[in-house]
Design an enzyme around this catalytic site. Structure first.
Site, PDB file in Angstrom:
ATOM      1  N   ALA A  52      -7.104   2.937  -4.254  1.00  0.00           N
ATOM      2  CA  ALA A  52      -5.884   3.658  -4.627  1.00  0.00           C
ATOM      3  C   ALA A  52      -5.258   4.349  -3.413  1.00  0.00           C
ATOM      4  CB  ALA A  52      -6.189   4.673  -5.730  1.00  0.00           C
ATOM      5  N   ALA A  55      -3.515   1.717  -1.416  1.00  0.00           N
ATOM      6  CA  ALA A  55      -2.292   1.302  -2.112  1.00  0.00           C
ATOM      7  C   ALA A  55      -1.166   2.306  -1.910  1.00  0.00           C
ATOM      8  CB  ALA A  55      -2.569   1.104  -3.604  1.00  0.00           C
ATOM      9  N   GLU A  56      -1.437   3.566  -2.183  1.00  0.00           N
ATOM     10  CA  GLU A  56      -0.376   4.567  -2.043  1.00  0.00           C
ATOM     11  C   GLU A  56       0.010   4.765  -0.587  1.00  0.00           C
ATOM     12  OE1 GLU A  56       1.289   8.758  -3.686  1.00  0.00           O
ATOM     13  OE2 GLU A  56      -0.359   7.770  -4.712  1.00  0.00           O
ATOM     14  N   GLY A  57      -0.967   4.703   0.305  1.00  0.00           N
ATOM     15  CA  GLY A  57      -0.678   4.893   1.725  1.00  0.00           C
ATOM     16  C   GLY A  57       0.234   3.823   2.295  1.00  0.00           C
ATOM     17  N   SER A  60       3.741   3.777   0.602  1.00  0.00           N
ATOM     18  CA  SER A  60       4.548   4.908   1.068  1.00  0.00           C
ATOM     19  C   SER A  60       5.125   4.649   2.455  1.00  0.00           C
ATOM     20  CB  SER A  60       3.713   6.190   1.098  1.00  0.00           C
ATOM     21  OG  SER A  60       3.351   6.567  -0.212  1.00  0.00           O
TER      22      SER A  60
END
Length: 157
Positions: A52, A55-57, A60
């Site tokens: 996760a 994924a977010e890193g 973004s």
């Protein structure tokens, strides 16, 4: 750990886990990570929270570049863990935009694994994610130079 390294400037938490960026653009962000003890849960497989985080890193970063280096914030993350990646596996990550609007972007993120002894084309999917981001947030005064620093690092990759 070199605080001046590109990965540390771009995303310190990912750097600490050993993530290496291979491509950074408004249409694709990619990199890889070797699964080590730092990113495993007790059964010696990649922790779902690390998937996760990746994924977010990377979503973004892509959204920030696509928005003209404006500040972005994740507002929703949906992740499907399909199979484990074991200690020693190499995990490849790739993100790309599904929708790029003025204020909202949606990015798809896919993680694959392979053994060090296998060819990269033999990779198997570990997880797939969707990340929704709000774009164009004000940049606080104490980090006003962040977009310029990011541009410099990306130009060197």
């Amino acid at each position: 750990m070199d605080p001046k390294s590109p990965e540390f400037i771009i995303d310190p938490p990912l750097k600490i886990l050993g993530f290496v960026f291979e491509e950074l653009s408004a249409t694709r962000v990619a990199g890889h990570l070797t699964v080590t003890e730092k990113c495993c849960q007790p059964f010696k497989v990649l922790h779902g929270g690390v998937s996760a985080l990746i994924a977010e890193g990377i979503a973004s970063l892509g959204a920030g570049i696509a928005s003209g280096y404006k500040r972005v914030a994740g507002i929703h993350l949906s992740i499907h863990h399909l199979r484990p990646a074991a200690l020693g596996d190499i995990v490849f990550a790739e993100s790309f935009p599904v929708s790029v609007g003025k204020n909202i972007q949606v990015w798809e993120v896919r993680l694959w694994k392979t053994k060090k002894t296998e060819k990269p084309e033999n990779k198997k999917m570990v997880s797939t994610s969707r990340v929704t981001l709000f774009c164009g947030l004000p940049i606080p005064d104490h980090v006003k130079d962040a977009p310029d620093e990011l541009k410099k690092v990306i130009s060197k990759l």
